[in-house]
Design an enzyme around this catalytic site. Structure first.
Site, PDB file in Angstrom:
ATOM      1  N   ASP A  85       0.952  -1.167  -0.019  1.00 47.56           N
ATOM      2  CA  ASP A  85       0.089  -0.017  -0.094  1.00 47.56           C
ATOM      3  C   ASP A  85       0.980   1.142   0.192  1.00 47.56           C
ATOM      4  O   ASP A  85       1.706   1.424   1.052  1.00 47.56           O
ATOM      5  CB  ASP A  85      -0.868  -0.078   1.383  1.00 47.56           C
ATOM      6  CG  ASP A  85      -1.945   1.236   1.371  1.00 47.56           C
ATOM      7  OD1 ASP A  85      -3.021   1.128   1.105  1.00 47.56           O
ATOM      8  OD2 ASP A  85      -1.421   2.275   1.793  1.00 47.56           O
TER       9      ASP A  85
ATOM     10  N   TYR B  50       2.617   9.997  -0.448  1.00 48.15           N
ATOM     11  CA  TYR B  50       3.603   9.544   0.311  1.00 48.15           C
ATOM     12  C   TYR B  50       4.883  10.006  -0.427  1.00 48.15           C
ATOM     13  O   TYR B  50       5.946   9.698   0.350  1.00 48.15           O
ATOM     14  CB  TYR B  50       3.504   8.027   0.384  1.00 48.15           C
ATOM     15  CG  TYR B  50       2.271   7.519   1.224  1.00 48.15           C
ATOM     16  CD1 TYR B  50       1.467   8.351   1.661  1.00 48.15           C
ATOM     17  CD2 TYR B  50       1.892   6.111   1.270  1.00 48.15           C
ATOM     18  CE1 TYR B  50       0.206   7.938   2.449  1.00 48.15           C
ATOM     19  CE2 TYR B  50       0.868   5.758   2.030  1.00 48.15           C
ATOM     20  CZ  TYR B  50       0.279   6.545   2.458  1.00 48.15           C
ATOM     21  OH  TYR B  50      -1.175   6.208   2.851  1.00 48.15           O
TER      22      TYR B  50
ATOM     23  N   LYS C 151      -2.919   5.767  -4.237  1.00 48.54           N
ATOM     24  CA  LYS C 151      -4.061   6.695  -3.939  1.00 48.54           C
ATOM     25  C   LYS C 151      -3.728   7.991  -4.698  1.00 48.54           C
ATOM     26  O   LYS C 151      -2.948   8.567  -5.115  1.00 48.54           O
ATOM     27  CB  LYS C 151      -4.128   6.823  -2.248  1.00 48.54           C
ATOM     28  CG  LYS C 151      -4.221   5.449  -1.753  1.00 48.54           C
ATOM     29  CD  LYS C 151      -4.189   5.958  -0.179  1.00 48.54           C
ATOM     30  CE  LYS C 151      -3.910   4.659   0.467  1.00 48.54           C
ATOM     31  NZ  LYS C 151      -2.399   4.345   0.688  1.00 48.54           N
TER      32      LYS C 151
ATOM     33  N   HIS D 249      -7.876   9.273  -1.930  1.00 47.03           N
ATOM     34  CA  HIS D 249      -7.331   9.438  -0.768  1.00 47.03           C
ATOM     35  C   HIS D 249      -8.253  10.156   0.320  1.00 47.03           C
ATOM     36  O   HIS D 249      -7.955   9.825   1.498  1.00 47.03           O
ATOM     37  CB  HIS D 249      -5.736  10.041  -0.921  1.00 47.03           C
ATOM     38  CG  HIS D 249      -4.844   9.913   0.146  1.00 47.03           C
ATOM     39  ND1 HIS D 249      -3.579   9.714   0.134  1.00 47.03           N
ATOM     40  CD2 HIS D 249      -4.830   9.168   1.329  1.00 47.03           C
ATOM     41  CE1 HIS D 249      -3.088   9.335   1.059  1.00 47.03           C
ATOM     42  NE2 HIS D 249      -3.856   9.123   1.809  1.00 47.03           N
TER      43      HIS D 249
END
Length: 283
Positions: A44, A49, A74, A107
Site C-alpha cells: 500500500d 507519500y 491513492k 485518498h
C-alpha cells in the site's frame, strides 16, 4: 495468507504492508523488497507519500509473479477532477512501473470526487485498474458517492485501532457491501498502546505480542489491515497473527478501550480541509 473477496469478486489479502512516512527512497525500496520476500503480497502506497518510484523499483527486483501481488495507490486532493485524475492514474502507473493497479483509492473525501470517480471507472473498464475505492470517507460521504453514481466503492480505508474502533462505520460499510481496510492499526503507539494493560494481558494469554493481538483483532472483525515496519523481524511478527482466536470476552475487553475519537485529526475540521486543499506534494 488469508484473503477476502471485494464486491467485484477480486481477491485481496487481509494483511498488507504500508509505506506511509517512509520518505527515504532507498529505505522505502528495501522495505518493500524485504516485505515481499517475507510473504507480504498487499503493498500500500500513495502519490502523497512521495515513494511510488521507490516501490516501483522494488517491484522490479523481487522474484514474484505480478499476478500474485496486490498493489494499492491513492489519488491526492490536488489531482481530483475528471481530467486531472486520468493523468494522475497514468503518472502513478509510470512511477510504479506497472501496467495496471490492483486497487486505486480517492485518498481524501474532498475536491471534485465525482469527476475523479468517473475517470477511475473508465480506467477500470480500460483494464488500468482492477478495483476502485475510497479512503477516509464517512458514512454520509461514501453513501452520497455510491448512490448518486450507482457504483459502490470496493473498499473504504479508514482509521481503525483499539482507541478509535469506528464500530458504527465498520458495521454500516460491511452491511452496505463495502470492505473496510484499517490504517494506523497501532495508532502509532499513541495512548501507550504497546504497554496497555488490557492488551498486554490478552497477548500473554496467547503467547503473542500486543501488535499481533491488534492485527488479529482487526482480521477477526473482517477488516483488511495495513501495517508498517522497516524491521524484518517485525514484518514476520505482523504476518504471524492467524494461528489463534480471540474469545468473545477478549473482544469485549478490547471494545472497552474505544474512545470513539481519532488518534490523529478530525476529517471534519475546517482547518484541516483548508490545509489539504492547498497542499502540494512532490510525487
Amino acid at each position: 495468507m488469508n484473503t477476502t473477496l471485494l464486491n467485484n469478486n477480486n481477491v485481496m489479502p487481509m494483511l498488507g504492508f504500508g509505506v506511509f512516512q517512509v520518505t527515504d527512497q532507498n529505505e522505502a525500496k528495501q522495505a518493500v523488497i524485504d516485505a515481499i520476500e517475507q510473504g507480504y503480497r498487499l503493498i500500500d502506497t500513495a502519490a502523497s507519500y512521495g515513494n511510488e518510484r521507490a516501490v516501483g523499483e522494488a517491484l522490479q527486483e523481487v522474484n514474484v509473479p505480478r499476478e500474485e501481488l496486490f498493489i494499492t495507490t491513492k489519488l491526492w486532493v490536488e489531482d481530483t477532477g475528471y481530467e486531472a485524475t486520468k493523468q494522475a492514474i497514468k503518472d502513478s502507473l509510470e512511477r510504479l512501473q506497472l501496467d495496471y493497479l490492483d486497487l486505486y483509492l480517492i485518498h481524501q473525501p474532498y475536491g471534485d470526487i465525482f469527476g475523479s470517480w468517473r475517470a477511475m471507472n473508465e480506467a477500470k473498464d480500460a483494464g488500468m485498474i482492477k478495483s476502485i475505492g475510497v479512503s477516509n470517507f464517512s458514512i454520509a460521504q461514501l453513501t452520497n458517492l455510491a448512490e448518486f453514481t450507482g457504483i459502490k466503492p470496493e473498499i473504504n480505508q479508514i482509521e481503525v485501532n483499539p482507541f478509535n474502533q469506528n464500530t458504527e462505520a465498520v458495521e454500516y460499510f460491511q452491511e452496505y457491501g463495502v470492505k473496510v481496510e484499517a490504517w494506523a492499526p497501532f495508532a502509532e503507539g499513541k495512548n501507550g498502546l504497546f504497554t496497555n494493560p488490557t492488551l498486554k494481558a490478552i497477548a500473554e494469554k496467547h503467547d503473542k505480542s500486543i501488535a499481533q493481538v491488534v492485527l488479529h483483532w482487526l482480521v477477526q472483525r473482517n477488516i483488511v489491515v495495513v501495517a508498517k515496519s522497516t524491521k524484518i523481524e517485525r514484518m514476520l511478527q505482523n504476518l504471524d497473527v492467524l494461528d489463534f482466536e480471540l474469545t468473545k470476552e477478549e473482544m469485549e475487553e478490547i471494545k472497552s478501550l474505544d474512545t470513539n475519537t481519532s488518534q490523529f485529526f478530525s476529517h471534519e475540521d475546517p482547518e484541516m480541509i483548508k490545509w489539504m486543499a492547498h497542499r502540494h506534494v512532490e510525487k
